[in-house]
Write a protein that holds these residues in place. Structure first.
Motif, PDB file in Angstrom:
ATOM      1  N   GLU A 165      30.762 -19.474  28.333  1.00  0.00           N
ATOM      2  CA  GLU A 165      30.922 -18.167  27.688  1.00  0.00           C
ATOM      3  C   GLU A 165      31.190 -17.088  28.730  1.00  0.00           C
ATOM      4  O   GLU A 165      30.605 -17.096  29.810  1.00  0.00           O
ATOM      5  N   ILE A 207      31.431 -12.816  28.675  1.00  0.00           N
ATOM      6  CA  ILE A 207      31.212 -11.612  27.876  1.00  0.00           C
ATOM      7  C   ILE A 207      31.471 -10.391  28.745  1.00  0.00           C
ATOM      8  O   ILE A 207      30.959 -10.283  29.860  1.00  0.00           O
ATOM      9  N   ILE A 222      31.387  -5.607  22.541  1.00  0.00           N
ATOM     10  CA  ILE A 222      31.658  -6.573  23.599  1.00  0.00           C
ATOM     11  C   ILE A 222      32.926  -7.356  23.280  1.00  0.00           C
ATOM     12  O   ILE A 222      33.366  -7.422  22.130  1.00  0.00           O
ATOM     13  N   ALA A 264      33.889 -11.219  23.746  1.00  0.00           N
ATOM     14  CA  ALA A 264      33.293 -12.515  24.068  1.00  0.00           C
ATOM     15  C   ALA A 264      34.344 -13.605  23.963  1.00  0.00           C
ATOM     16  O   ALA A 264      35.076 -13.683  22.985  1.00  0.00           O
TER      17      ALA A 264
END
Length: 66
Positions: free
Chosen positions: A11, A13, A57, A59
């Motif tokens: 991930e 972000i 955000i 992501a």
């Protein structure tokens, strides 16, 4: 105790606006607009707004093909 998630993948972000908490196992970081984080999703984790204020955000979540 925080309920954390763990799964295969990675991930990334990027915080566009506001403040965000990133919890990775027993480590917590506060991220502000312009900050980013990248981690292996198999590490127990959770992301959430910091201090109950809205955050925006970007992501990107990658999971391996089945």
């Amino acid at each position: 105790m925080e309920k954390l998630s763990a799964h295969e993948g990675e991930e990334f972000i990027f915080v566009l606006e506001g403040e965000m908490e990133a919890i990775l196992e027993d480590h917590k970081d506060i991220l502000f607009a312009g900050d980013c984080i990248y981690y292996d999703s198999s590490i127990p984790h959770k992301v959430q707004c910091h201090r109950d204020t809205p955050a925006k955000i970007l992501a990107v979540i990658w999971t391996p093909p089945a």
